[in-house]
Design a protein around this motif. Structure first.
Motif, PDB file in Angstrom:
ATOM      1  N   ASN A 444       0.850  -1.189   0.061  1.00 40.12           N
ATOM      2  CA  ASN A 444      -0.089   0.000  -0.052  1.00 40.12           C
ATOM      3  C   ASN A 444       0.887   1.282   0.097  1.00 40.12           C
ATOM      4  N   GLN A 445       1.944   1.125   0.965  1.00 41.36           N
ATOM      5  CA  GLN A 445       3.009   2.345   0.896  1.00 41.36           C
ATOM      6  C   GLN A 445       3.412   2.605  -0.498  1.00 41.36           C
ATOM      7  N   PHE A 450       3.751   5.582  -5.735  1.00 41.47           N
ATOM      8  CA  PHE A 450       3.367   5.510  -7.239  1.00 41.47           C
ATOM      9  C   PHE A 450       2.603   6.603  -7.609  1.00 41.47           C
ATOM     10  N   ILE A 451       1.261   6.656  -6.928  1.00 39.56           N
ATOM     11  CA  ILE A 451       0.418   7.990  -7.305  1.00 39.56           C
ATOM     12  C   ILE A 451       1.007   9.162  -7.051  1.00 39.56           C
ATOM     13  N   PHE A 454       3.385   9.732  -9.849  1.00 39.37           N
ATOM     14  CA  PHE A 454       2.761   9.836 -11.244  1.00 39.37           C
ATOM     15  C   PHE A 454       1.819  11.446 -11.198  1.00 39.37           C
ATOM     16  N   ALA A 455       1.681  11.760 -10.077  1.00 39.38           N
ATOM     17  CA  ALA A 455       1.044  13.087 -10.010  1.00 39.38           C
ATOM     18  C   ALA A 455       2.140  14.188 -10.285  1.00 39.38           C
ATOM     19  N   PHE A 456       3.137  13.946  -9.755  1.00 40.33           N
ATOM     20  CA  PHE A 456       4.524  14.808 -10.024  1.00 40.33           C
ATOM     21  C   PHE A 456       4.695  15.005 -11.505  1.00 40.33           C
ATOM     22  N   MET A 457       4.763  13.764 -12.272  1.00 45.88           N
ATOM     23  CA  MET A 457       4.942  13.634 -13.634  1.00 45.88           C
ATOM     24  C   MET A 457       3.905  14.426 -14.427  1.00 45.88           C
ATOM     25  N   GLU A 458       2.530  14.359 -14.203  1.00 43.41           N
ATOM     26  CA  GLU A 458       1.323  14.905 -14.709  1.00 43.41           C
ATOM     27  C   GLU A 458       1.605  16.438 -14.508  1.00 43.41           C
ATOM     28  N   GLU A 459       1.812  16.926 -13.264  1.00 45.61           N
ATOM     29  CA  GLU A 459       2.029  18.348 -13.026  1.00 45.61           C
ATOM     30  C   GLU A 459       3.197  18.819 -13.783  1.00 45.61           C
ATOM     31  N   HIS A 460       4.373  18.316 -14.016  1.00 40.75           N
ATOM     32  CA  HIS A 460       5.614  18.659 -14.500  1.00 40.75           C
ATOM     33  C   HIS A 460       5.259  18.638 -16.139  1.00 40.75           C
ATOM     34  N   LEU A 482      12.774  11.935 -12.385  1.00 38.48           N
ATOM     35  CA  LEU A 482      12.789  13.551 -11.942  1.00 38.48           C
ATOM     36  C   LEU A 482      12.256  13.534 -10.401  1.00 38.48           C
ATOM     37  N   ALA A 483      10.767  12.676 -10.652  1.00 37.31           N
ATOM     38  CA  ALA A 483       9.982  12.562  -9.533  1.00 37.31           C
ATOM     39  C   ALA A 483      10.824  12.046  -8.385  1.00 37.31           C
ATOM     40  N   LYS A 484      11.440  10.828  -8.510  1.00 42.62           N
ATOM     41  CA  LYS A 484      12.067  10.210  -7.746  1.00 42.62           C
ATOM     42  C   LYS A 484      13.138  11.121  -6.926  1.00 42.62           C
TER      43      LYS A 484
END
Length: 496
Positions: A444-445, A450-451, A454-460, A482-484
């Motif tokens: 779950n963590q 991942f979410i 993924f949110a960072f990717m979408e915003e970027h 980059l998100a990592k």
């Protein structure tokens, strides 16, 4: 044959409340033992020349009321060896008089004869003051026992033993768990004794502000009506659900079945877990309520079908807890959590009549999430020694299962692929157990991580005036890395 114990009630305090039978018994007695001299009628009896001896000294010598009552009872039983005893108590002997109950137990075991002469109790005095008939429902609570005597807000209650302001303060705090701070209560001192009687209506939060409360004081709390925001209890929730399921209730609730409610039970359970994960106590209260509703819902359906009710559910779990905790409710005490857990499992096996280890594994519920069920299966197997010696053995098994999956993953043997993938996951769960990591929580963590990435990717992507679906896999992979990096920088700041 032993000597005789006569217990007489001295009434609420007025000489007019003394019964003829009590007066006759006092007149024919050489001396009366009194639980306490602090009672209005005692001065009247002294003026008539009766010989009396008080047990008040025990209140100064002992640390608690229970010790006082035990000491008084032991003293009287000892005196009964040599003479008959007349023992006088305030009010009526069988109303809120703990020494009498202790005396009855002791006298019976010693074979002493007992006679009880009742009188008017302080309860009748309170009825007179309030001009109330208790036939509509009345609960009498010992103010010193509120930790386990729970008030029922659906009926009038009388709280006794309001000895002083300190006791009043404790009573107030406990009642505030059931009533609003501004709730009107009636404080009554010396009910039925005109010379000292005092009656005052105050708000609950003012109870311990009254300096005149003493050993003759009780509190009357009327039942909660529609004018006040109600503090509901378990019985209220059961009644509400019964109403919702009635012909005059809610059409949606009425058509539900055990089967149709299954997804809601799971959903509410996971929402409780989410509140716990977020450490959101306000949300946890709400989600626990939603989960409790599902339990009451199922119990109500069972009532209608004639199987069981909510009381059966509560009784069942209460008995189970007592049975499985002999180290708490019995004599076999445990001082470590490991010992307590071992005792729990032992009692569970006896209760379920589990005769083989396989039966124990089969009893693990199939509807559990697969990771959780796998974890439980492996724990039970490990408990009898079927386990690796170290985490390294578990890790080698993961590698072995991965190699077996790699041998078949490109074939068309779907069943074999499924089998080998299941074996790999099972081996990973086993390794997690060695590392003391709950695999369900770990996954779950990772889901949440991942979410977030993924949110960072979408915003970027928006800052680049594009959308993810318009990007190549290589471009999205760059954003993922980059998100990592972004996440790691945040963590570095957090731990500095």
């Amino acid at each position: 044959m032993g000597h005789k114990l006569t217990i007489v009630g001295l009434g609420p305090g007025s000489k007019n409340s003394l019964t003829l039978g009590v007066m006759e018994k006092i007149k024919e007695s050489r001396k009366i033992l009194l639980r306490t001299q602090k009672h209005p009628v005692v001065d009247y009896l002294a003026s008539l020349g009766f010989s009396m001896e008080s047990m008040d000294h025990y209140y100064d010598e002992k640390d608690s009321f229970d010790e006082v009552y035990d000491a008084i009872a032991d003293d009287i039983i000892e005196r009964l060896r040599d003479e008959d005893i007349v023992y006088g108590v305030p009010g009526s002997p069988l109303v809120a008089e703990y020494t009498v109950q202790k005396l009855l137990e002791r006298a019976e075991s010693h074979g002493y004869e007992i006679e009880i002469l009742p009188s008017m109790s302080f309860i009748e005095g309170i009825f007179q003051v309030l001009k109330k008939d208790p036939i509509g429902g009345l609960q009498i609570i010992d103010g010193l026992q509120l930790s386990h005597q729970k008030p029922d807000t659906d009926m009038d209650i009388i709280v006794t033993q309001v000895y002083n302001q300190a006791v009043a303060a404790d009573i107030k705090l406990r009642l505030m768990s059931y009533y609003p701070d501004q709730y009107p209560i009636c404080v009554i001192k010396g009910a039925g004794v005109p010379e000292i009687q005092r009656v005052e209506w105050v708000s609950l939060h003012e109870l311990d502000h009254l300096e005149w409360v003493d050993y003759l004081t009780s509190v009357y709390v009327p039942k909660v009506d529609d004018k006040w925001e109600k503090y509901y209890n378990m019985n209220n929730l059961v009644e509400i659900m019964a109403t919702l399921r009635s012909k005059e209730g809610c059409p949606w609730d009425l058509k539900q079945t055990h089967e149709s409610l299954r997804p809601y039970l799971l959903e509410e359970t996971y929402e409780v877990l989410e509140a716990l994960d977020n450490d959101d106590m306000e949300l946890l209260v709400e989600e626990l309520g939603d989960l409790l509703l599902q339990i009451v819902f199922h119990a109500q359906i069972a009532v209608e079908e004639g199987y069981f009710d909510m009381q059966d559910v509560i009784t069942g779990i209460s008995r189970k807890l007592i049975y499985r905790h002999p180290h708490v409710f019995g004599e076999n005490k445990e001082t470590t959590d490991a010992g307590a857990l071992e005792r729990w499992e032992e009692m569970k096996r006896k209760e379920k009549d589990v005769r083989t280890h396989t039966e124990s594994l089969l009893r693990i519920p199939k509807p559990l999430p697969a990771l959780m069920r796998s974890y439980k299966i492996q724990k039970k197997a490990a408990a009898i020694g079927f386990d690796w010696d170290s985490v390294e053995g578990a890790l080698e098994k993961v590698k072995e299962e991965l190699d077996e999956l790699l041998e078949v993953y490109q074939t068309e043997h779907t069943d074999k692929i499924t089998e080998e993938l299941g074996d790999l996951i099972f081996a990973i769960v086993n390794m997690a157990r060695f590392l003391k990591v709950e695999p369900e929580l770990a996954l779950n963590q990772t889901n949440e991580k991942f979410i977030q990435r993924f949110a960072f990717m979408e915003e970027h992507a928006k800052t680049l005036n594009t959308q993810l679906e318009e990007m190549t896999l290589e471009e999205m992979d760059q954003l993922w890395n980059l998100a990592k990096i972004h996440k790691n920088k945040k963590n570095d700041k957090k731990y500095k």
